[in-house]
Design a protein around this motif. Sequence first.
Motif, PDB file in Angstrom:
ATOM      1  N   LYS A 227      56.642  -8.657  54.118  1.00 21.44           N
ATOM      2  CA  LYS A 227      56.572  -9.648  52.663  1.00 21.44           C
ATOM      3  C   LYS A 227      56.756 -11.507  52.869  1.00 21.44           C
ATOM      4  CE  LYS A 227      59.593  -8.975  48.456  1.00 21.44           C
ATOM      5  NZ  LYS A 227      60.564  -8.167  47.723  1.00 21.44           N
TER       6      LYS A 227
ATOM      7  N   ASN B 125      47.774  -2.548  54.358  1.00 25.14           N
ATOM      8  CA  ASN B 125      46.651  -2.163  53.107  1.00 25.14           C
ATOM      9  C   ASN B 125      45.691  -2.535  53.587  1.00 25.14           C
ATOM     10  OD1 ASN B 125      45.405  -2.505  50.537  1.00 25.14           O
ATOM     11  ND2 ASN B 125      47.176  -2.151  49.817  1.00 25.14           N
TER      12      ASN B 125
ATOM     13  N   LEU C 258      43.671  -5.172  51.046  1.00 22.91           N
ATOM     14  CA  LEU C 258      44.478  -6.830  51.492  1.00 22.91           C
ATOM     15  C   LEU C 258      43.499  -7.692  52.675  1.00 22.91           C
ATOM     16  CD1 LEU C 258      46.062  -8.258  50.672  1.00 22.91           C
ATOM     17  CD2 LEU C 258      48.244  -7.505  51.391  1.00 22.91           C
TER      18      LEU C 258
ATOM     19  N   LEU D  37      46.941  -7.653  43.848  1.00 21.89           N
ATOM     20  CA  LEU D  37      47.345  -6.591  44.934  1.00 21.89           C
ATOM     21  C   LEU D  37      48.737  -6.685  45.740  1.00 21.89           C
ATOM     22  CD1 LEU D  37      46.450  -4.556  46.032  1.00 21.89           C
ATOM     23  CD2 LEU D  37      45.448  -5.160  48.271  1.00 21.89           C
TER      24      LEU D  37
ATOM     25  N   LYS E 259      51.655  -6.387  43.545  1.00 23.02           N
ATOM     26  CA  LYS E 259      51.667  -4.819  43.542  1.00 23.02           C
ATOM     27  C   LYS E 259      52.369  -4.911  44.834  1.00 23.02           C
ATOM     28  CE  LYS E 259      49.401  -0.077  42.732  1.00 23.02           C
ATOM     29  NZ  LYS E 259      48.024   0.773  42.553  1.00 23.02           N
ATOM     30  N   GLU E 260      52.208  -4.855  45.925  1.00 27.72           N
ATOM     31  CA  GLU E 260      52.416  -4.551  47.302  1.00 27.72           C
ATOM     32  C   GLU E 260      53.763  -4.852  47.632  1.00 27.72           C
ATOM     33  OE1 GLU E 260      51.536  -2.077  51.117  1.00 27.72           O
ATOM     34  OE2 GLU E 260      50.144  -2.190  48.369  1.00 27.72           O
ATOM     35  N   TYR E 261      53.741  -6.125  47.697  1.00 20.63           N
ATOM     36  CA  TYR E 261      55.642  -6.738  47.816  1.00 20.63           C
ATOM     37  C   TYR E 261      56.295  -6.725  46.405  1.00 20.63           C
ATOM     38  CZ  TYR E 261      52.840  -6.650  51.934  1.00 20.63           C
ATOM     39  OH  TYR E 261      52.015  -6.657  53.451  1.00 20.63           O
TER      40      TYR E 261
END
Length: 265
Positions: free
Chosen positions: A53, A140, A143, A257, A260-262
């Motif tokens: 993150k 991901n 990513l 992305l 959304k992911e982090y």
Amino acid sequence: MEVHHHAHDPAAPHHKKNWKSYFWEFLMLFLAVFCGFLAEYQLEHKIERDRAKELARSFYGELKKDSVTAAIKVENRLKQEAALKYLISFFKDSSLNNVSKTYAINFEYGISFRSPTLFEPRAMMLDQLKNSGSLRYFKNETLQELIGDLTVAIKNIYSRQDLEHEQRLLYINPILINHYDYDFNDVMKKDGKTIFEAIHQYETSNKTLPYKINQVEILDRQNTINKLNFYLGNVLSSTRQVHIQKYIEVNAELLKLLRKEYHLK
């Protein structure tokens, strides 16, 4: 002297362990080790998530800044392309001895300026991710693929801009050297302004400064038009339409992305 003999007392209780005792000892030991392993695994997993993150946040900030820069560079390129189109039209049949303020401004944007159109993406975080092995924190696969696409897009932009520089030396700089009014340039910069600041102020002002095309007698209209057309269509526009556009698209996908992911904003 009295001697004491410690003989084994057959009446004393005999504590011999059975298989159940060994089993429970083994089970407790196994559970202790297993729980320790789970705790260590969870800790490492948390550290990796936190690190991912942190990296994602820094990378996201870099990408956001570059998305803004890319938009500015595209705007500058469109302005340069429009200026070149004006000059191509001008050299077809306009008077070379009596040029307007519009010509002077378009000559600056179309031929004199280069650095306002150069796009140099920040790649500090991208390089860190690749060179330090930190990409492994991003689990991901999409990513990771997009980061690879971004690397290729940046490489292609630099390659195209090197080509632009080569073609500029061949076709554009001779026009600048032979026909630019350097007296006009000196007047524009006399107050210590850069030519970029000066031309912007001049464009939005009501004043008109003298400007002449130098060495008119050796200016070949058709040859000049051909050079400008080639540079505009085969070099400048294609870099914007293909390579910078590709970077913008990949950049946008990565930002989406990462958000959304982090859970970034």
